[in-house]
Design a protein around this motif. Structure first.
Motif, PDB file in Angstrom:
ATOM      1  N   GLY A  24       0.797  -1.217   0.000  1.00  0.00           N
ATOM      2  CA  GLY A  24       0.000   0.000   0.000  1.00  0.00           C
ATOM      3  C   GLY A  24       0.830   1.268   0.000  1.00  0.00           C
ATOM      4  O   GLY A  24       0.340   2.339  -0.372  1.00  0.00           O
ATOM      5  N   THR A  25       2.083   1.176   0.415  1.00  0.00           N
ATOM      6  CA  THR A  25       2.945   2.364   0.483  1.00  0.00           C
ATOM      7  C   THR A  25       3.903   2.468  -0.701  1.00  0.00           C
ATOM      8  O   THR A  25       4.668   3.424  -0.779  1.00  0.00           O
ATOM      9  N   ILE A  26       3.881   1.498  -1.586  1.00  0.00           N
ATOM     10  CA  ILE A  26       4.802   1.509  -2.719  1.00  0.00           C
ATOM     11  C   ILE A  26       3.994   1.534  -4.007  1.00  0.00           C
ATOM     12  O   ILE A  26       3.252   0.593  -4.293  1.00  0.00           O
ATOM     13  N   GLY A  27       4.127   2.604  -4.764  1.00  0.00           N
ATOM     14  CA  GLY A  27       3.368   2.704  -6.002  1.00  0.00           C
ATOM     15  C   GLY A  27       4.107   3.527  -7.030  1.00  0.00           C
ATOM     16  O   GLY A  27       5.328   3.718  -6.955  1.00  0.00           O
ATOM     17  N   THR A  28       3.345   4.029  -7.989  1.00  0.00           N
ATOM     18  CA  THR A  28       3.958   4.804  -9.069  1.00  0.00           C
ATOM     19  C   THR A  28       4.572   6.104  -8.553  1.00  0.00           C
ATOM     20  O   THR A  28       5.412   6.696  -9.218  1.00  0.00           O
ATOM     21  N   GLY A  29       4.163   6.545  -7.336  1.00  0.00           N
ATOM     22  CA  GLY A  29       4.749   7.743  -6.755  1.00  0.00           C
ATOM     23  C   GLY A  29       6.247   7.614  -6.585  1.00  0.00           C
ATOM     24  O   GLY A  29       6.987   8.596  -6.705  1.00  0.00           O
ATOM     25  N   LEU A  30       6.715   6.406  -6.309  1.00  0.00           N
ATOM     26  CA  LEU A  30       8.156   6.173  -6.173  1.00  0.00           C
ATOM     27  C   LEU A  30       8.799   5.896  -7.531  1.00  0.00           C
ATOM     28  O   LEU A  30       9.801   6.503  -7.886  1.00  0.00           O
ATOM     29  N   PHE A  31       8.204   4.984  -8.302  1.00  0.00           N
ATOM     30  CA  PHE A  31       8.838   4.544  -9.543  1.00  0.00           C
ATOM     31  C   PHE A  31       8.807   5.608 -10.651  1.00  0.00           C
ATOM     32  O   PHE A  31       9.723   5.695 -11.455  1.00  0.00           O
ATOM     33  N   LEU A  32       7.734   6.402 -10.689  1.00  0.00           N
ATOM     34  CA  LEU A  32       7.618   7.414 -11.736  1.00  0.00           C
ATOM     35  C   LEU A  32       7.723   8.836 -11.190  1.00  0.00           C
ATOM     36  O   LEU A  32       8.212   9.727 -11.867  1.00  0.00           O
ATOM     37  N   GLY A  33       7.233   9.064  -9.963  1.00  0.00           N
ATOM     38  CA  GLY A  33       7.144  10.423  -9.437  1.00  0.00           C
ATOM     39  C   GLY A  33       8.344  10.906  -8.661  1.00  0.00           C
ATOM     40  O   GLY A  33       8.448  12.097  -8.352  1.00  0.00           O
ATOM     41  N   ALA A  34       9.274   9.996  -8.328  1.00  0.00           N
ATOM     42  CA  ALA A  34      10.417  10.382  -7.498  1.00  0.00           C
ATOM     43  C   ALA A  34      11.322  11.389  -8.200  1.00  0.00           C
ATOM     44  O   ALA A  34      11.981  12.202  -7.554  1.00  0.00           O
ATOM     45  N   GLY A  35      11.350  11.361  -9.526  1.00  0.00           N
ATOM     46  CA  GLY A  35      12.188  12.302 -10.265  1.00  0.00           C
ATOM     47  C   GLY A  35      11.784  13.737  -9.991  1.00  0.00           C
ATOM     48  O   GLY A  35      12.632  14.620  -9.804  1.00  0.00           O
ATOM     49  N   SER A  36      10.480  13.985  -9.930  1.00  0.00           N
ATOM     50  CA  SER A  36       9.981  15.326  -9.639  1.00  0.00           C
ATOM     51  C   SER A  36      10.328  15.751  -8.215  1.00  0.00           C
ATOM     52  O   SER A  36      10.730  16.889  -7.976  1.00  0.00           O
ATOM     53  N   SER A  37      10.197  14.820  -7.256  1.00  0.00           N
ATOM     54  CA  SER A  37      10.517  15.121  -5.854  1.00  0.00           C
ATOM     55  C   SER A  37      11.992  15.459  -5.688  1.00  0.00           C
ATOM     56  O   SER A  37      12.343  16.419  -4.997  1.00  0.00           O
ATOM     57  N   ILE A  38      12.857  14.671  -6.310  1.00  0.00           N
ATOM     58  CA  ILE A  38      14.299  14.911  -6.227  1.00  0.00           C
ATOM     59  C   ILE A  38      14.649  16.250  -6.880  1.00  0.00           C
ATOM     60  O   ILE A  38      15.454  17.024  -6.357  1.00  0.00           O
ATOM     61  N   HIS A  39      14.028  16.524  -8.014  1.00  0.00           N
ATOM     62  CA  HIS A  39      14.287  17.769  -8.736  1.00  0.00           C
ATOM     63  C   HIS A  39      13.923  18.989  -7.885  1.00  0.00           C
ATOM     64  O   HIS A  39      14.629  20.003  -7.904  1.00  0.00           O
ATOM     65  N   LYS A  40      12.849  18.882  -7.113  1.00  0.00           N
ATOM     66  CA  LYS A  40      12.371  20.020  -6.322  1.00  0.00           C
ATOM     67  C   LYS A  40      13.109  20.191  -4.998  1.00  0.00           C
ATOM     68  O   LYS A  40      13.263  21.309  -4.509  1.00  0.00           O
ATOM     69  N   ALA A  41      13.546  19.064  -4.384  1.00  0.00           N
ATOM     70  CA  ALA A  41      14.112  19.148  -3.022  1.00  0.00           C
ATOM     71  C   ALA A  41      15.583  18.774  -2.927  1.00  0.00           C
ATOM     72  O   ALA A  41      16.244  19.150  -1.960  1.00  0.00           O
ATOM     73  N   GLY A  42      16.107  18.012  -3.903  1.00  0.00           N
ATOM     74  CA  GLY A  42      17.471  17.520  -3.770  1.00  0.00           C
ATOM     75  C   GLY A  42      17.538  16.457  -2.676  1.00  0.00           C
ATOM     76  O   GLY A  42      16.524  15.843  -2.330  1.00  0.00           O
ATOM     77  N   PRO A  43      18.712  16.220  -2.081  1.00  0.00           N
ATOM     78  CA  PRO A  43      18.841  15.213  -1.014  1.00  0.00           C
ATOM     79  C   PRO A  43      17.937  15.482   0.185  1.00  0.00           C
ATOM     80  O   PRO A  43      17.649  14.572   0.962  1.00  0.00           O
ATOM     81  N   ALA A  44      17.465  16.710   0.340  1.00  0.00           N
ATOM     82  CA  ALA A  44      16.554  17.032   1.448  1.00  0.00           C
ATOM     83  C   ALA A  44      15.257  16.233   1.358  1.00  0.00           C
ATOM     84  O   ALA A  44      14.524  16.130   2.342  1.00  0.00           O
ATOM     85  N   ILE A  45      14.993  15.639   0.186  1.00  0.00           N
ATOM     86  CA  ILE A  45      13.784  14.823   0.032  1.00  0.00           C
ATOM     87  C   ILE A  45      13.813  13.636   0.996  1.00  0.00           C
ATOM     88  O   ILE A  45      12.763  13.143   1.428  1.00  0.00           O
ATOM     89  N   LEU A  46      15.012  13.187   1.385  1.00  0.00           N
ATOM     90  CA  LEU A  46      15.134  12.078   2.341  1.00  0.00           C
ATOM     91  C   LEU A  46      14.538  12.477   3.687  1.00  0.00           C
ATOM     92  O   LEU A  46      13.810  11.708   4.320  1.00  0.00           O
TER      93      LEU A  46
END
Length: 444
Positions: A24-46
């Protein structure tokens, strides 16, 4: 053996529930959407994922405490009805049901798109119809078959994530050179720790939160779980550890193998990384993984909407029936017909309209999660002085208020973000409309 209180069969094992909670916690948000999160926050996304994960864990501990306090309730919305009142239960229950219906329609549309990767000349609707039929039978034959299917759907996603983490470790430990450059642990921080001086950091919290949507699904399985007093606490407690391992581990590996400054919104970082180290079939592999993630979401939607409808209707309703395998088949039939409208719409019209409605449903889930924390507060207050389950939400009621404040912050972020303003407003209007219906329905 059937549960005497609910009529449901307790056939889901600890193995099933653990994987359902994780899936339930693993979906397209990680596999496809993580690029956008990394682009916006950098390592701070962790750090964003860690903070969000802790609040999600608090919510799940509150849910777990409610579930073990009374394991005869078919769905967790029943606790909301008990502690917040019939009107609130009506609004939240039908919102949750409609939310899952819309999510299933959206994911069914996505399946057609994913299948076009391999079969570009075929229309999308035959694939959608095929998946709809297969997953319908998975959900109406036996609960154990549903559990096994979800187990393997989750396993496919986990294998992809573990492969990413292991690849990152091997390349970094060996300082191996790829087309992306020499892999070093320092790549994670050598280009800075925060993107754009932190200007976009708040917006990534809602992206991280939406990656966890569906984690509460374990609360729908309680009435059909073997030994729920033991199984549910173990599943809930394992979630935060797995969030840290899989999300934090995968995102760290992605930013170690390739500098975070190279990732862009709209691109899958998994495809970027695996292609960059010479795996030519990377795009096809990740397409298969997200296909299973979409199928898993639809599978969960069938299960959830069937149980929700069974719980929401009156005792004399035709949807308040179980078949010989203790499955609410009539309720699943109705949900399937509504979800199947996506096939008809995709046959007749373009599919863009689903994006708006899907975002609206996601915003509504925020309100449901806040209501869950409020339900737990009312439960604690009404049972003050009585023996509580040993499995409890730590630091309550402080953790309740803090979690509700965090969820409210996410809702405000959605409201002020231009791309999600109208969907958030529509979600609020959706619930207001249901509240008006509830007012007249439950008038004394």
């Amino acid at each position: 053996m059937n549960n005497e209180e609910t009529g449901f069969a307790r056939t889901l094992s600890q193995r099933h529930v653990a994987m359902i909670a994780l899936g339930g916690t693993i979906g397209t948000g990680l596999f496809l959407g993580a690029g956008s999160s990394i682009h916006k926050a950098g390592p701070a996304i962790l750090l964003v994922y860690i903070i969000t994960g802790l609040f999600v864990f608090a919510m799940m501990r509150a849910l777990g405490e409610l579930l073990v306090s009374d394991d005869t309730k078919p769905v967790f919305i029943d606790f909301m009805t008990q502690y917040l009142g019939e009107k609130a239960g009506f609004v939240l229950g039908w919102t949750y049901w409609l939310g899952w219906i819309v999510i299933a329609m959206t994911e069914l549309t996505a399946i057609g798109t994913y299948m076009q990767y391999w079969f570009p000349d075929m229309p999308v609707w035959p694939w959608e119809l095929a998946f709809l039929v297969v997953l319908y039978f998975v959900n109406t034959i036996a609960v154990k078959i549903f559990g096994e299917t979800e187990f393997w759907f989750a396993m496919i996603k986990i294998i992809a994530i573990v492969a990413m983490i292991v690849t990152g470790l091997i390349l970094a430990l060996g300082h191996i050179k790829t087309d992306l450059g020499v892999t070093k642990f320092s790549t994670l921080w050598s280009h800075g720790l925060v993107a754009n001086h932190g200007h976009n950091i708040l917006s990534t919290f809602q992206m991280a939160f939406f990656a966890f949507l569906g984690v509460e699904f374990v609360g729908i399985t309680a009435a059909e779980t073997k030994d729920p007093l033991k199984t549910i606490p173990k599943a809930v407690n394992s979630i935060v550890v797995r969030i840290l391992i899989f999300y934090i581990g995968a995102l760290s590996a992605i930013m170690i193998i390739q500098p975070w400054t190279n990732y862009q919104a709209g691109q899958s970082p998994f495809v970027d990384v695996f292609s960059g180290i010479g795996i030519s079939s990377a795009a096809a592999v990740i397409n298969f993984v997200v296909l299973t993630a979409a199928a898993s979401a639809i599978n969960s939607a069938f299960f959830t909407t069937g149980r929700m409808l069974y719980s929401l209707v009156g005792e004399k309703s035709r949807f308040k029936r179980l078949n010989k395998n203790a499955i609410p088949k009539s309720a699943i039939n109705l949900s399937t017909l509504i979800i199947g409208l996506a096939v008809v719409v995709n046959y007749l019209f373009p599919t863009d309209a689903f994006t708006l409605v899907s975002s609206m449903a996601s915003a509504a889930f925020l309100i449901i999660y806040m209501a869950l924390m409020l339900t737990h507060l009312r439960y604690r207050k009404q049972n003050q002085g009585q023996d509580l389950p040993s499995f409890r939400l730590p630091l309550a009621p402080f953790s309740n208020y803090l979690t509700m404040a965090f969820l409210a912050l996410i809702f405000v972020i959605l409201l002020v973000t231009p791309a999600t303003t109208w969907t958030t407003v529509l979600a609020a209007l959706w619930m207001v409309a249901l509240a008006v219906i509830a007012y007249f329905k439950f008038q004394k």
